[in-house]
Write a protein that holds these residues in place. Structure first.
Motif, PDB file in Angstrom:
ATOM      1  N   ASP A  94      28.328 -19.167  72.251  1.00  0.00           N
ATOM      2  CA  ASP A  94      28.536 -19.046  71.586  1.00  0.00           C
ATOM      3  C   ASP A  94      30.150 -17.853  71.282  1.00  0.00           C
ATOM      4  O   ASP A  94      29.926 -16.736  70.428  1.00  0.00           O
ATOM      5  CB  ASP A  94      28.508 -20.123  70.150  1.00  0.00           C
ATOM      6  N   SER A  95      30.890 -18.207  71.736  1.00  0.00           N
ATOM      7  CA  SER A  95      31.695 -17.252  72.139  1.00  0.00           C
ATOM      8  C   SER A  95      32.497 -16.193  70.596  1.00  0.00           C
ATOM      9  O   SER A  95      32.979 -15.013  70.571  1.00  0.00           O
ATOM     10  CB  SER A  95      33.535 -17.398  72.783  1.00  0.00           C
ATOM     11  N   ARG A  96      31.894 -17.269  69.882  1.00  0.00           N
ATOM     12  CA  ARG A  96      33.084 -17.281  68.387  1.00  0.00           C
ATOM     13  C   ARG A  96      31.749 -15.320  68.026  1.00  0.00           C
ATOM     14  O   ARG A  96      31.771 -14.606  67.098  1.00  0.00           O
ATOM     15  CB  ARG A  96      32.582 -17.579  67.164  1.00  0.00           C
ATOM     16  N   TRP A  97      30.836 -15.669  68.128  1.00  0.00           N
ATOM     17  CA  TRP A  97      28.843 -14.243  68.034  1.00  0.00           C
ATOM     18  C   TRP A  97      29.179 -13.671  69.024  1.00  0.00           C
ATOM     19  O   TRP A  97      28.104 -12.506  68.876  1.00  0.00           O
ATOM     20  CB  TRP A  97      27.659 -15.501  68.130  1.00  0.00           C
ATOM     21  N   MET A  98      30.317 -13.108  69.630  1.00  0.00           N
ATOM     22  CA  MET A  98      30.049 -12.002  70.678  1.00  0.00           C
ATOM     23  C   MET A  98      30.916 -10.715  70.637  1.00  0.00           C
ATOM     24  O   MET A  98      31.192  -9.554  70.681  1.00  0.00           O
ATOM     25  CB  MET A  98      30.683 -12.667  72.496  1.00  0.00           C
ATOM     26  N   LYS A  99      31.519 -10.978  68.951  1.00  0.00           N
ATOM     27  CA  LYS A  99      31.776  -9.955  68.427  1.00  0.00           C
ATOM     28  C   LYS A  99      31.658  -9.591  67.014  1.00  0.00           C
ATOM     29  O   LYS A  99      31.012 -10.432  66.072  1.00  0.00           O
ATOM     30  CB  LYS A  99      34.240  -9.986  68.859  1.00  0.00           C
ATOM     31  N   GLU A 100      31.753  -7.939  66.503  1.00  0.00           N
ATOM     32  CA  GLU A 100      31.189  -8.008  65.681  1.00  0.00           C
ATOM     33  C   GLU A 100      31.401  -8.529  64.082  1.00  0.00           C
ATOM     34  O   GLU A 100      32.843  -9.304  64.183  1.00  0.00           O
ATOM     35  CB  GLU A 100      31.600  -6.887  64.974  1.00  0.00           C
ATOM     36  N   TRP A 101      30.809  -9.538  63.281  1.00  0.00           N
ATOM     37  CA  TRP A 101      30.961 -10.009  62.133  1.00  0.00           C
ATOM     38  C   TRP A 101      32.111  -9.651  61.028  1.00  0.00           C
ATOM     39  O   TRP A 101      32.237  -8.198  61.114  1.00  0.00           O
ATOM     40  CB  TRP A 101      29.647 -10.246  61.393  1.00  0.00           C
ATOM     41  N   ALA A 102      32.646 -10.326  60.336  1.00  0.00           N
ATOM     42  CA  ALA A 102      33.313 -10.022  59.838  1.00  0.00           C
ATOM     43  C   ALA A 102      33.696 -11.284  58.449  1.00  0.00           C
ATOM     44  O   ALA A 102      33.398 -12.587  59.026  1.00  0.00           O
ATOM     45  CB  ALA A 102      35.122 -10.003  59.519  1.00  0.00           C
ATOM     46  N   GLY A 103      34.078 -10.770  57.102  1.00  0.00           N
ATOM     47  CA  GLY A 103      33.453 -11.922  56.339  1.00  0.00           C
ATOM     48  C   GLY A 103      34.543 -12.898  56.398  1.00  0.00           C
ATOM     49  O   GLY A 103      34.377 -13.461  55.889  1.00  0.00           O
ATOM     50  N   ASP A 104      35.689 -12.576  57.423  1.00  0.00           N
ATOM     51  CA  ASP A 104      37.033 -13.550  56.758  1.00  0.00           C
ATOM     52  C   ASP A 104      36.593 -13.978  58.200  1.00  0.00           C
ATOM     53  O   ASP A 104      37.790 -14.297  58.536  1.00  0.00           O
ATOM     54  CB  ASP A 104      38.093 -13.024  56.491  1.00  0.00           C
ATOM     55  N   ASP A 105      35.819 -13.759  59.305  1.00  0.00           N
ATOM     56  CA  ASP A 105      36.654 -13.858  60.764  1.00  0.00           C
ATOM     57  C   ASP A 105      36.564 -15.465  60.828  1.00  0.00           C
ATOM     58  O   ASP A 105      36.368 -16.460  62.262  1.00  0.00           O
ATOM     59  CB  ASP A 105      35.911 -13.759  61.455  1.00  0.00           C
ATOM     60  N   GLY A 106      36.106 -16.513  59.178  1.00  0.00           N
ATOM     61  CA  GLY A 106      35.537 -17.955  60.273  1.00  0.00           C
ATOM     62  C   GLY A 106      34.425 -18.605  61.275  1.00  0.00           C
ATOM     63  O   GLY A 106      34.545 -20.049  60.829  1.00  0.00           O
ATOM     64  N   ALA A 107      33.809 -17.894  61.818  1.00  0.00           N
ATOM     65  CA  ALA A 107      32.850 -18.395  62.346  1.00  0.00           C
ATOM     66  C   ALA A 107      31.380 -18.812  61.597  1.00  0.00           C
ATOM     67  O   ALA A 107      31.318 -18.836  60.361  1.00  0.00           O
ATOM     68  CB  ALA A 107      32.199 -17.672  63.228  1.00  0.00           C
ATOM     69  N   ALA A 147      37.550  -8.480  49.286  1.00  0.00           N
ATOM     70  CA  ALA A 147      35.436  -9.372  49.047  1.00  0.00           C
ATOM     71  C   ALA A 147      35.046  -9.262  50.371  1.00  0.00           C
ATOM     72  O   ALA A 147      35.119  -8.743  51.561  1.00  0.00           O
ATOM     73  CB  ALA A 147      36.332 -10.610  49.908  1.00  0.00           C
ATOM     74  N   HIS A 148      33.583  -9.559  49.958  1.00  0.00           N
ATOM     75  CA  HIS A 148      32.549  -9.237  50.656  1.00  0.00           C
ATOM     76  C   HIS A 148      32.485  -9.644  52.382  1.00  0.00           C
ATOM     77  O   HIS A 148      33.276 -10.536  53.165  1.00  0.00           O
ATOM     78  CB  HIS A 148      31.402  -9.704  50.372  1.00  0.00           C
ATOM     79  N   GLY A 149      32.513  -8.175  53.525  1.00  0.00           N
ATOM     80  CA  GLY A 149      32.468  -7.827  54.571  1.00  0.00           C
ATOM     81  C   GLY A 149      33.934  -8.015  55.336  1.00  0.00           C
ATOM     82  O   GLY A 149      34.270  -7.915  57.118  1.00  0.00           O
ATOM     83  N   VAL A 150      35.010  -8.434  54.617  1.00  0.00           N
ATOM     84  CA  VAL A 150      36.194  -7.965  54.983  1.00  0.00           C
ATOM     85  C   VAL A 150      36.687  -7.061  55.146  1.00  0.00           C
ATOM     86  O   VAL A 150      35.949  -5.362  54.520  1.00  0.00           O
ATOM     87  CB  VAL A 150      37.921  -8.576  53.637  1.00  0.00           C
ATOM     88  N   ARG A 151      37.334  -6.295  56.108  1.00  0.00           N
ATOM     89  CA  ARG A 151      37.436  -5.503  56.255  1.00  0.00           C
ATOM     90  C   ARG A 151      38.490  -4.110  55.147  1.00  0.00           C
ATOM     91  O   ARG A 151      38.869  -4.270  54.100  1.00  0.00           O
ATOM     92  CB  ARG A 151      39.488  -4.839  57.655  1.00  0.00           C
ATOM     93  N   GLY A 152      37.929  -3.004  54.867  1.00  0.00           N
ATOM     94  CA  GLY A 152      37.727  -2.323  53.737  1.00  0.00           C
ATOM     95  C   GLY A 152      37.078  -2.247  52.753  1.00  0.00           C
ATOM     96  O   GLY A 152      36.822  -1.782  52.243  1.00  0.00           O
ATOM     97  N   HIS A 153      35.402  -3.553  52.626  1.00  0.00           N
ATOM     98  CA  HIS A 153      34.560  -3.402  52.295  1.00  0.00           C
ATOM     99  C   HIS A 153      33.664  -2.718  53.141  1.00  0.00           C
ATOM    100  O   HIS A 153      33.915  -2.646  54.246  1.00  0.00           O
ATOM    101  CB  HIS A 153      34.470  -4.781  52.431  1.00  0.00           C
ATOM    102  N   PRO A 154      32.843  -2.219  51.936  1.00  0.00           N
ATOM    103  CA  PRO A 154      31.745  -1.026  53.364  1.00  0.00           C
ATOM    104  C   PRO A 154      31.092  -2.257  54.137  1.00  0.00           C
ATOM    105  O   PRO A 154      30.465  -1.823  54.861  1.00  0.00           O
ATOM    106  CB  PRO A 154      30.973  -1.190  52.130  1.00  0.00           C
ATOM    107  N   ALA A 155      30.838  -3.322  53.761  1.00  0.00           N
ATOM    108  CA  ALA A 155      29.328  -4.017  54.582  1.00  0.00           C
ATOM    109  C   ALA A 155      30.745  -4.116  56.891  1.00  0.00           C
ATOM    110  O   ALA A 155      29.571  -4.199  57.220  1.00  0.00           O
ATOM    111  CB  ALA A 155      29.505  -5.628  54.160  1.00  0.00           C
TER     112      ALA A 155
END
Length: 287
Positions: free
Chosen positions: A274-287, A94-102
């Motif tokens: 917002d602490s949820r925005w202080m780490k790299e994005w992932a498509g499944d991070d829920g933020a 799925a887009h943006g999750v681990r293993g996806h190019p994004a």
């Protein structure tokens, strides 16, 4: 796509003067920072055409799309062109999750170098009125024809409730992005509307259990407050900067060329993020 009607998340939106108007071009104000800041405050958004080097933006697009396995691009298409084959490669996460190019790309030096360039930081500082920090959660979005998927009407503040409101978003299309390719649209003056004014639109939502998006139906959203969607046919090198309280959405991608874009957010230095925005994005991070 006929501009008599466009779609977002598969829902038609009549392309009429009642519902759509051109987004004001703020490029002539680029050399007058006080005037640009006033425009940003008044309109909640500024459009700057050709602010970034077109070649640099297209190189970013090509670098990302070249990471995909065979099958995503149409025969004869280059990654820079980004013409969709009509079928995503089998086994692609799925887009943006681990293993996806994004997911990989936003953690690479190329992306960080692009996001941290001085011109973007300087623009953010001019609009926020002081030194800024870039939030690490930079997002790479990617849409192609056939999915009828787009960003629902929402405000960024709804997704950033645990920090300061002295933050802004830069939206950068990585490639030419006319309306047909899924360009961003902004609800005129909506940063001045009380949230309660959108309750009627929230009744027309495909995510009733999620209070953050307003609606997938852009016509219902516009009619709820009697405001128009502001649009533009973006080109590589253009960008918009918008307030966390301005309602925005995107249109469906119906062109052969895929829509790739980058979301960057900057906060005034010293403000609580917002602490949820202080780490790299992932498509499944829920933020």
């Amino acid at each position: 796509m006929s501009r008599q009607a466009v779609t977002s998340n598969g829902v038609p939106v009549p392309f009429t003067p009642e519902l759509f108007a051109p987004l004001t071009d703020s490029t002539p104000l680029a050399g007058d920072l006080p005037a640009l800041r006033r425009r940003f405050h008044d309109d909640g958004v500024v459009l700057l055409r050709g602010f970034l080097d077109r070649r640099q933006v297209l190189d970013l697009r090509a670098a990302y799309l070249s990471m995909f396995p065979d099958g995503l691009l149409a025969a004869g298409s280059t990654p820079e062109e980004g013409i969709f084959s009509g079928k995503a490669p089998d086994g692609l996460p799925a887009h943006g999750v681990r293993g996806h190019p994004a997911h990989t790309f936003v953690r690479e030096r190329h992306f960080a170098s692009f996001a941290d360039q001085p011109s973007l930081r300087g623009l953010a500082e001019a609009l926020l009125g002081g030194p800024v920090e870039r939030l690490r959660r930079g997002i790479l979005r990617h849409f192609h024809a056939g999915t009828q998927m787009a960003s629902r009407a929402h405000t960024d503040h709804a997704y950033m409730t645990q920090g300061s409101e002295r933050v802004l978003t830069m939206w950068i299309p990585a490639g030419d992005c006319p309306m047909e390719t899924g360009g961003l649209v902004y609800l005129e003056g909506s940063h001045r509307e009380a949230a309660e004014r959108f309750e009627r639109a929230r009744l027309v939502s495909d995510r009733a259990g999620d209070p953050r998006p307003i609606s997938h139906d852009l016509q219902a959203t516009a009619r709820a407050v009697g405001r128009r969607w502001l649009w533009h046919d973006y080109e590589a090198g253009d960008l918009t900067v918008h307030s966390p309280h301005l309602v925005h959405a995107s249109l469906d991608t119906v062109t052969d060329a895929m829509r790739v874009s980058v979301d960057l957010r900057f906060i005034l230095r010293g403000e609580k993020a917002d602490s949820r925005w202080m780490k790299e994005w992932a498509g499944d991070d829920g933020a």
